[in-house]
Design a protein around this motif. Structure first.
Motif, PDB file in Angstrom:
ATOM      1  N   PHE A 228       0.826  -1.207   0.000  1.00  0.00           N
ATOM      2  CA  PHE A 228       0.000   0.000   0.000  1.00  0.00           C
ATOM      3  C   PHE A 228       0.866   1.265   0.000  1.00  0.00           C
ATOM      4  O   PHE A 228       0.460   2.280  -0.571  1.00  0.00           O
ATOM      5  CB  PHE A 228      -0.995  -0.021   1.158  1.00  0.00           C
ATOM      6  CG  PHE A 228      -2.118  -1.025   0.984  1.00  0.00           C
ATOM      7  CD1 PHE A 228      -2.279  -1.742  -0.198  1.00  0.00           C
ATOM      8  CD2 PHE A 228      -3.033  -1.244   2.002  1.00  0.00           C
ATOM      9  CE1 PHE A 228      -3.299  -2.666  -0.368  1.00  0.00           C
ATOM     10  CE2 PHE A 228      -4.071  -2.162   1.850  1.00  0.00           C
ATOM     11  CZ  PHE A 228      -4.206  -2.875   0.666  1.00  0.00           C
TER      12      PHE A 228
ATOM     13  N   ILE B 187       1.478   1.768  -3.552  1.00  0.00           N
ATOM     14  CA  ILE B 187       0.321   2.381  -4.229  1.00  0.00           C
ATOM     15  C   ILE B 187       0.308   3.886  -3.955  1.00  0.00           C
ATOM     16  O   ILE B 187       0.115   4.693  -4.871  1.00  0.00           O
ATOM     17  CB  ILE B 187      -0.993   1.688  -3.789  1.00  0.00           C
ATOM     18  CG1 ILE B 187      -1.072   0.296  -4.429  1.00  0.00           C
ATOM     19  CG2 ILE B 187      -2.206   2.541  -4.155  1.00  0.00           C
ATOM     20  CD1 ILE B 187      -2.275  -0.532  -4.014  1.00  0.00           C
TER      21      ILE B 187
ATOM     22  N   ASP C 270     -10.838  -2.223  -4.081  1.00  0.00           N
ATOM     23  CA  ASP C 270     -10.163  -3.487  -3.795  1.00  0.00           C
ATOM     24  C   ASP C 270     -10.026  -4.280  -5.091  1.00  0.00           C
ATOM     25  O   ASP C 270     -10.948  -4.358  -5.892  1.00  0.00           O
ATOM     26  CB  ASP C 270     -10.956  -4.282  -2.745  1.00  0.00           C
ATOM     27  CG  ASP C 270     -10.130  -5.400  -2.139  1.00  0.00           C
ATOM     28  OD1 ASP C 270      -9.816  -5.310  -0.935  1.00  0.00           O
ATOM     29  OD2 ASP C 270      -9.804  -6.377  -2.859  1.00  0.00           O
TER      30      ASP C 270
ATOM     31  N   ILE D 179      -7.003   4.123   3.276  1.00  0.00           N
ATOM     32  CA  ILE D 179      -5.749   3.987   4.027  1.00  0.00           C
ATOM     33  C   ILE D 179      -5.200   5.369   4.409  1.00  0.00           C
ATOM     34  O   ILE D 179      -5.446   6.362   3.721  1.00  0.00           O
ATOM     35  CB  ILE D 179      -4.665   3.226   3.215  1.00  0.00           C
ATOM     36  CG1 ILE D 179      -4.189   4.024   1.998  1.00  0.00           C
ATOM     37  CG2 ILE D 179      -5.195   1.858   2.773  1.00  0.00           C
ATOM     38  CD1 ILE D 179      -2.975   3.423   1.297  1.00  0.00           C
TER      39      ILE D 179
ATOM     40  N   HIS E 158       2.589   5.051   6.804  1.00  0.00           N
ATOM     41  CA  HIS E 158       2.547   3.612   7.102  1.00  0.00           C
ATOM     42  C   HIS E 158       2.363   3.343   8.590  1.00  0.00           C
ATOM     43  O   HIS E 158       3.188   3.756   9.414  1.00  0.00           O
ATOM     44  CB  HIS E 158       3.840   2.934   6.638  1.00  0.00           C
ATOM     45  CG  HIS E 158       3.829   1.449   6.890  1.00  0.00           C
ATOM     46  ND1 HIS E 158       3.356   0.546   5.977  1.00  0.00           N
ATOM     47  CD2 HIS E 158       4.191   0.722   7.973  1.00  0.00           C
ATOM     48  CE1 HIS E 158       3.434  -0.671   6.481  1.00  0.00           C
ATOM     49  NE2 HIS E 158       3.947  -0.596   7.693  1.00  0.00           N
TER      50      HIS E 158
ATOM     51  N   HIS F  64      -0.531  -2.704   6.370  1.00  0.00           N
ATOM     52  CA  HIS F  64      -0.623  -1.237   6.303  1.00  0.00           C
ATOM     53  C   HIS F  64      -2.088  -0.961   6.611  1.00  0.00           C
ATOM     54  O   HIS F  64      -2.967  -1.455   5.881  1.00  0.00           O
ATOM     55  CB  HIS F  64      -0.220  -0.752   4.910  1.00  0.00           C
ATOM     56  CG  HIS F  64      -0.268   0.743   4.711  1.00  0.00           C
ATOM     57  ND1 HIS F  64       0.792   1.472   4.163  1.00  0.00           N
ATOM     58  CD2 HIS F  64      -1.242   1.663   4.956  1.00  0.00           C
ATOM     59  CE1 HIS F  64       0.454   2.754   4.086  1.00  0.00           C
ATOM     60  NE2 HIS F  64      -0.777   2.898   4.555  1.00  0.00           N
TER      61      HIS F  64
ATOM     62  N   HIS G  96      -5.819  -0.345   6.983  1.00  0.00           N
ATOM     63  CA  HIS G  96      -6.805  -0.046   5.940  1.00  0.00           C
ATOM     64  C   HIS G  96      -8.200  -0.402   6.416  1.00  0.00           C
ATOM     65  O   HIS G  96      -8.395  -1.404   7.093  1.00  0.00           O
ATOM     66  CB  HIS G  96      -6.491  -0.794   4.633  1.00  0.00           C
ATOM     67  CG  HIS G  96      -6.338  -2.275   4.785  1.00  0.00           C
ATOM     68  ND1 HIS G  96      -5.187  -2.851   5.258  1.00  0.00           N
ATOM     69  CD2 HIS G  96      -7.199  -3.289   4.539  1.00  0.00           C
ATOM     70  CE1 HIS G  96      -5.331  -4.167   5.292  1.00  0.00           C
ATOM     71  NE2 HIS G  96      -6.549  -4.463   4.868  1.00  0.00           N
TER      72      HIS G  96
END
Ligand code: AMP
Length: 117
Positions: A8, A11, A32, A44, A48, A100, A102
């Motif tokens: 993530f 991303i 998703d 998210i 992190h 991470h 979410h």
């Protein structure tokens, strides 16, 4: 802090493509890749944290911003009138696979109250 081998984080960095539906200064929401409902969006924090407990302990304001984005996504997806489910899997034993933090935002289908499946 970004973790270089976190999916993530990658991303967020734009290194891995995602279908982004909402972005704020501190949060990102994207569909998703393996949806479990007609609407299945992940929200998210860009920063992190391994899970929602770590997020809430380290930065409660950011945790609140994640929830604000959850609400905005639900409204944008037309779920605020019908209802939706928000899930933070926390720990491998309950199915967390990406470490991470979410929120899963799920909706667009009738669901019963069984949360243990
Ligand atoms: P969890 O099992 O709670 O850790 O949820 C991780 C979620 O990430 C799963 O529902 C996956 O389908 C989803 N996922 C994995 N890789 C990607 C990706 N590249 N883009 C979007 N969602 C993903």
């Amino acid at each position: 802090m970004t973790q270089p081998d976190c999916l993530f984080c990658r991303i967020v960095a734009g290194e891995i493509p995602a279908t982004v539906v909402r972005e704020t200064e501190t949060t990102l929401a994207f569909r998703d890749i393996a949806p479990k409902a007609p609407v299945h969006v992940l929200v998210i924090p860009k920063e992190h944290y391994a899970d929602v407990v770590a997020l809430g302990a380290a930065d409660p304001a950011l945790a609140g911003q994640v929830l604000n984005t959850v609400a905005d996504v639900a409204a944008a997806e037309g779920l605020d009138g019908t209802g939706f489910r928000v899930i933070f899997n926390t720990g491998a034993s309950v199915g967390q696979t990406v470490f991470h933090a979410h929120a899963h935002v799920l909706g667009g289908v009738e669901m019963d109250g069984d949360l243990t499946g």
